[in-house]
Design an enzyme around this catalytic site. Structure first.
Site, PDB file in Angstrom:
ATOM      1  N   HIS A 134     -12.239  -1.207   7.182  1.00 39.46           N
ATOM      2  CA  HIS A 134     -11.301  -0.416   7.974  1.00 39.46           C
ATOM      3  C   HIS A 134     -11.114  -0.980   9.378  1.00 39.46           C
ATOM      4  O   HIS A 134      -9.985  -1.068   9.876  1.00 39.46           O
ATOM      5  CB  HIS A 134     -11.765   1.032   8.012  1.00 39.46           C
ATOM      6  N   LEU A 135     -12.201  -1.378  10.035  1.00 42.55           N
ATOM      7  CA  LEU A 135     -12.064  -1.991  11.355  1.00 42.55           C
ATOM      8  C   LEU A 135     -11.324  -3.318  11.241  1.00 42.55           C
ATOM      9  O   LEU A 135     -10.523  -3.673  12.103  1.00 42.55           O
ATOM     10  CB  LEU A 135     -13.437  -2.192  12.000  1.00 42.55           C
ATOM     11  N   ASP A 144      -8.940  -4.004   9.170  1.00 45.87           N
ATOM     12  CA  ASP A 144      -7.525  -3.675   9.056  1.00 45.87           C
ATOM     13  C   ASP A 144      -6.937  -3.367  10.429  1.00 45.87           C
ATOM     14  O   ASP A 144      -5.878  -3.870  10.813  1.00 45.87           O
ATOM     15  CB  ASP A 144      -7.368  -2.479   8.111  1.00 45.87           C
ATOM     16  N   GLN A 145      -7.645  -2.551  11.214  1.00 46.39           N
ATOM     17  CA  GLN A 145      -7.102  -2.065  12.474  1.00 46.39           C
ATOM     18  C   GLN A 145      -7.218  -3.058  13.617  1.00 46.39           C
ATOM     19  O   GLN A 145      -6.496  -2.949  14.615  1.00 46.39           O
ATOM     20  CB  GLN A 145      -7.770  -0.731  12.817  1.00 46.39           C
ATOM     21  N   GLN A 191      -3.972   6.543  17.878  1.00 39.75           N
ATOM     22  CA  GLN A 191      -4.075   5.109  17.633  1.00 39.75           C
ATOM     23  C   GLN A 191      -2.702   4.437  17.596  1.00 39.75           C
ATOM     24  O   GLN A 191      -2.578   3.254  17.899  1.00 39.75           O
ATOM     25  CB  GLN A 191      -4.824   4.871  16.316  1.00 39.75           C
ATOM     26  N   GLU A 210       0.820  -1.207   0.000  1.00 37.05           N
ATOM     27  CA  GLU A 210       0.000   0.000   0.000  1.00 37.05           C
ATOM     28  C   GLU A 210       0.852   1.255   0.000  1.00 37.05           C
ATOM     29  O   GLU A 210       0.463   2.287  -0.536  1.00 37.05           O
ATOM     30  CB  GLU A 210      -0.939  -0.059   1.215  1.00 37.05           C
ATOM     31  N   HIS A 237      -4.220  -2.255   1.849  1.00 35.39           N
ATOM     32  CA  HIS A 237      -3.826  -1.689   3.132  1.00 35.39           C
ATOM     33  C   HIS A 237      -3.697  -2.799   4.175  1.00 35.39           C
ATOM     34  O   HIS A 237      -2.710  -2.861   4.934  1.00 35.39           O
ATOM     35  CB  HIS A 237      -4.906  -0.685   3.550  1.00 35.39           C
TER      36      HIS A 237
END
Length: 347
Positions: free
Chosen positions: A289-290, A292-293, A107, A17, A314
């Site tokens: 997105h969640l 990924d994190q 974060q 990414e 990502h």
């Protein structure tokens, strides 16, 4: 979690990414494991490569938290060396000085401060609702909920909104030490408990928020009482964000979009709607997105699994960085409308 010091890990920021997530994940993992790293080609795939103010603040904040030695830590630098020492709890305050994302800085620190000796309070000033960054509402409702399910205790507060280009927003988190995060296995979100949308405007007509919410209400076929428009103080703007929040039995998801000049309110809301629709149709536990994190804290916990609606480049890049610091293997397996991410100890 802290390992015997090894040779410095070499990272290439142009791989996969090629954005700031490579640096932020490396900082978090370096603090926790005690493993130093050197990264080159920072943000090589971005229009403006190298460290911007928000990335530099993440570096300096991480260095302050673990008394790290750093080199090449300057705006525009395309390489960085980071050698951590011991994580120290306490009270920290960081100001980005631009509208750069305060949530991304925070974060970077939150998982590491779970391993501090005493509780911590961290305040970060900058942007709170930025394009291509998790908004403060996402951190509060989605990300922190997952960490708490893993055994963490975190209180998060959005003190003041901040939008591009003025910034000036403020987020704050109180973080208590956690001896060991627990693994999670999330195959489905569970029963939907509430669904709502909110739109915030500062120094802009309230009609922008109303048009966004009408778009959400119409496309998702929601009732009038599921949407709410919120005018903010003029000195918190100009700016606008629309948020779609889905609270389920096991997971809370937040989908958002940020208003931009010369973009219709309906188009802005449409971005958030499309993400929410894809998530709802997939049946996955978490969205892109969640998903990924969530990967990094689960790797710190030693393992876990979850379904997600989309595996991004990502996420794949993040998995590769994690594997450089921790003895875990991350795999993605495709199902019909979703994928399964599995984090397991390396054999």
């Amino acid at each position: 979690m802290r390992q015997r010091l090894k040779a410095m890990i070499a990272l290439d920021g142009s791989t996969g990414e090629g954005g700031g997530q490579i640096l932020r994940s490396a900082l978090t993992l370096s603090m926790i494991t005690g493993q130093p790293f050197h990264i080159r080609n920072i943000r090589a795939n971005r229009q403006k490569p190298g460290l911007m103010r928000q990335h530099l603040m993440a570096v300096r904040a991480a260095a302050a938290v673990c008394d790290a030695e750093i080199s090449h830590a300057d705006v525009g630098s395309t390489e960085l060396a980071f050698t951590p020492r011991c994580i120290k709890g306490g009270v920290y305050e960081f100001t980005i000085g631009t509208a750069g994302s305060s949530t991304l800085v925070l974060q970077t620190l939150m998982p590491a401060l779970l391993y501090a000796d005493v509780p911590s309070v961290v305040k970060v000033s900058g942007g709170t609702h930025n394009p291509k960054a998790p908004p403060a509402h996402f951190i509060e409702h989605a990300y922190v909920r997952m960490l708490e399910a893993m055994g963490a205790q975190i209180d998060f507060e959005l003190k003041r909104f901040g939008f591009y280009p003025n910034g000036g927003g403020e987020v704050c988190a109180a973080i208590w030490p956690c001896p060991q995060l627990r693994p999670l296995h999330l195959m489905a979100p569970g029963a939907l408990r509430s669904a709502r949308a909110e739109s915030y405007v500062a120094a802009l007509p309230l009609s922008i928020a109303q048009r966004e919410l009408e778009c959400v209400r119409k496309e998702l076929r929601w009732r009038d009482d599921q949407v709410a428009a919120h005018p903010l103080a003029n000195d918190e703007g100009p700016g606008n964000t629309v948020l779609i929040m889905l609270e389920s039995e096991h997971v809370t998801e937040v989908f958002s979009a940020v208003g931009e000049r010369r973009r219709r309110a309906e188009d802005v809301a449409g971005d958030a709607v499309l993400e929410a629709q894809r998530y709802l149709a997939s049946g996955a536990a978490v969205g892109e997105h969640l998903g990924d994190q969530l990967m990094l804290p689960l790797a710190i916990a030693g393992g876990g699994s979850y379904t997600l609606d989309h595996v991004s480049q990502h996420a794949i890049t993040n998995a590769e960085v994690i594997a450089q610091f921790l003895p875990v293997h991350v795999t993605f397996d495709a199902l019909e409308q979703r994928s399964v991410c599995t984090i397991a100890p390396r054999a």
